[in-house]
Design a protein around this motif. Structure first.
Motif, PDB file in Angstrom:
ATOM      1  N   GLN A  82       0.844  -1.180   0.000  1.00 56.90           N
ATOM      2  CA  GLN A  82       0.000   0.000   0.000  1.00 56.90           C
ATOM      3  C   GLN A  82       0.888   1.241   0.000  1.00 56.90           C
ATOM      4  O   GLN A  82       2.095   1.163   0.208  1.00 56.90           O
ATOM      5  CB  GLN A  82      -0.908  -0.002   1.234  1.00 56.90           C
ATOM      6  N   GLN A  83       0.283   2.380  -0.228  1.00 57.35           N
ATOM      7  CA  GLN A  83       1.046   3.628  -0.225  1.00 57.35           C
ATOM      8  C   GLN A  83       1.759   3.837   1.114  1.00 57.35           C
ATOM      9  O   GLN A  83       2.864   4.381   1.178  1.00 57.35           O
ATOM     10  CB  GLN A  83       0.118   4.798  -0.526  1.00 57.35           C
ATOM     11  N   GLU A 103       5.683   5.071   2.322  1.00 57.95           N
ATOM     12  CA  GLU A 103       5.914   6.183   3.238  1.00 57.95           C
ATOM     13  C   GLU A 103       6.742   5.748   4.443  1.00 57.95           C
ATOM     14  O   GLU A 103       7.514   6.535   5.002  1.00 57.95           O
ATOM     15  CB  GLU A 103       4.579   6.778   3.675  1.00 57.95           C
ATOM     16  N   ILE A 135       7.835   8.997  -1.362  1.00 57.67           N
ATOM     17  CA  ILE A 135       6.530   9.617  -1.599  1.00 57.67           C
ATOM     18  C   ILE A 135       6.404  10.084  -3.044  1.00 57.67           C
ATOM     19  O   ILE A 135       7.397  10.277  -3.744  1.00 57.67           O
ATOM     20  CB  ILE A 135       6.304  10.820  -0.656  1.00 57.67           C
ATOM     21  N   TYR A 136       5.160  10.218  -3.477  1.00 61.57           N
ATOM     22  CA  TYR A 136       4.873  10.780  -4.800  1.00 61.57           C
ATOM     23  C   TYR A 136       4.827  12.299  -4.690  1.00 61.57           C
ATOM     24  O   TYR A 136       4.309  12.842  -3.708  1.00 61.57           O
ATOM     25  CB  TYR A 136       3.529  10.264  -5.327  1.00 61.57           C
ATOM     26  N   HIS A 155      -2.688  11.244  -6.604  1.00 59.49           N
ATOM     27  CA  HIS A 155      -3.077  10.815  -5.263  1.00 59.49           C
ATOM     28  C   HIS A 155      -4.525  10.356  -5.203  1.00 59.49           C
ATOM     29  O   HIS A 155      -4.965   9.823  -4.173  1.00 59.49           O
ATOM     30  CB  HIS A 155      -2.825  11.949  -4.268  1.00 59.49           C
ATOM     31  N   PRO A 197      -4.537   3.625  -3.100  1.00 62.66           N
ATOM     32  CA  PRO A 197      -3.275   3.446  -2.382  1.00 62.66           C
ATOM     33  C   PRO A 197      -2.556   2.153  -2.756  1.00 62.66           C
ATOM     34  O   PRO A 197      -1.329   2.082  -2.695  1.00 62.66           O
ATOM     35  CB  PRO A 197      -3.713   3.426  -0.911  1.00 62.66           C
ATOM     36  N   LEU A 224      -0.541   2.874  -6.017  1.00 65.76           N
ATOM     37  CA  LEU A 224       0.620   3.709  -5.720  1.00 65.76           C
ATOM     38  C   LEU A 224       1.668   2.924  -4.931  1.00 65.76           C
ATOM     39  O   LEU A 224       2.868   3.040  -5.178  1.00 65.76           O
ATOM     40  CB  LEU A 224       0.190   4.955  -4.952  1.00 65.76           C
ATOM     41  N   GLY A 225       1.215   2.110  -3.986  1.00 70.27           N
ATOM     42  CA  GLY A 225       2.145   1.316  -3.200  1.00 70.27           C
ATOM     43  C   GLY A 225       2.818   0.242  -4.012  1.00 70.27           C
ATOM     44  O   GLY A 225       4.040   0.051  -3.938  1.00 70.27           O
TER      45      GLY A 225
END
Length: 357
Positions: free
Chosen positions: A43-44, A48, A53-54, A260, A264, A267-268
């Motif tokens: 996951q995002q 983190e 991070i994006y 965003h 998630p 992105l992750g």
């Protein structure tokens, strides 16, 4: 203490906004954060926890590629940052003769049979016009080398084949919603136009050890430099069919795009895939990627310093280190305006992947 000068300006901007999770790693012996064994389940929040991070906003494609070239010179050095001149000729011919524009791929609804027949007819007409025009334009290349003429014929044939495959794809849409694998195959066919040589990501498993924990990664598509003895990853791609967060509705305008808003998990997973390819990246200390959302392409680039990367691998606390993933707006390769903007980049990447030097 902030990272060294190898961190980009965008990373510095993001550092002031970035808040660490309480479950960050504190040692490789007793990690408080358990990473899943495959990036497909990341996951995002997993990114983190590693200080990745994006960026807050997208950047133009030319700026992203400029950054790629600047970063790569500190790592895997190559002799040319420009494409051969004849590839610009190919790109200009595509802009002139490949003007097909298909409806934006939005929503799960399959097209009707009548719509499919109309789209297929338009694709076939475009295919024949493209072939005839480029056959006549071949005379423009008579003064070039034998090798360049051969490249021209291969490019012409690959483009012709892509349009045929696109017609088959549209026919499939009339019967049922398409699967992720069908979009992935279409994307792979499209990239072949530019001398890119895609392979399914599962053909070569990548992995990264985070302290005592090992995570493996298999992106949907990988582009590996050839014929280098030690293959280097030029590009990886992650594809999705259902991709937006349930919290927000999708906007059709690229100007309104916010990465965003993607789920998630996307992105992750994509960030984890970029991280896992870092040690073998052609552009080390950076990694170039794509997120493919049906018929659209988002270019991404992770830059992570050597110090930060070692910190991640040792499973140490990375709370004072920030690596960012910059990205572009989505480019729809069913739209000629968007295609025109990405031709030169794709030809350049194809040249790098297949160059023997």
């Amino acid at each position: 203490m902030m990272p060294s000068s190898s961190v980009s300006d965008s990373e510095e901007r993001n550092a002031s906004k970035f808040k660490r999770r309480k479950s960050d790693l504190i040692s490789s012996d007793e990690p408080l954060y358990a990473f899943k064994e495959n990036t497909s389940r990341w996951q995002q929040a997993d990114l983190e926890a590693l200080g990745i991070i994006y960026d807050q906003n997208d950047i133009p494609l030319y700026k992203l590629i400029d950054r790629v070239k600047q970063v790569a010179w500190r790592g895997h050095v190559y002799k040319s940052t420009l494409s051969p001149e004849h590839l610009s000729v190919f790109a200009n011919l595509m802009k002139e003769f490949l003007t097909l524009c298909l409806p934006f791929e939005n929503g799960p609804r399959p097209v009707t049979f009548v719509e499919a027949v109309s789209l297929i007819a338009e694709i076939e007409e475009t295919r024949e016009k493209f072939y005839n025009h480029t056959l006549q334009a071949k005379a423009l290349l008579d003064s070039l080398t034998k090798e360049t003429k051969r490249e021209y014929l291969l490019w012409q044939a690959r483009t012709y084949d892509f349009l045929k495959y696109l017609g088959i794809f549209q026919e499939s849409r009339s019967s049922c919603p398409l699967r992720k694998s069908q979009y992935t195959n279409l994307f792979m066919k499209f990239t072949e136009i530019f001398s890119l040589q895609p392979e399914l990501g599962g053909n070569r498993e990548a992995s990264i050890a985070i302290g005592q924990q090992k995570t493996v990664s298999s992106p949907d598509v990988r582009f590996v430099s050839y014929p280098r003895f030690a293959p280097a990853t030029v590009l990886i791609a992650h594809s999705e069919v259902s991709y937006f967060s349930h919290k927000k509705e999708k906007t059709e305008s690229a100007a309104d795009f916010d990465i965003h808003e993607l789920s998630p998990s996307i992105l992750g997973q994509h960030g984890g895939e970029l991280l896992a390819e870092r040690h073998s990246s052609f552009f080390t200390p950076g990694v170039l990627g794509m997120i493919c959302l049906k018929s659209t392409i988002i270019f991404t680039f992770l830059e992570i310093s050597e110090d930060h990367y070692r910190c991640v691998k040792k499973g140490l606390d990375c709370r004072e280190k920030v690596a960012s993933i910059c990205y572009t707006k989505p480019y729809d390769y069913w739209d000629p305006k968007d295609r025109d903007e990405i031709y030169s980049t794709l030809f350049w990447l194809g040249h790098l992947q297949s160059s023997e030097k």
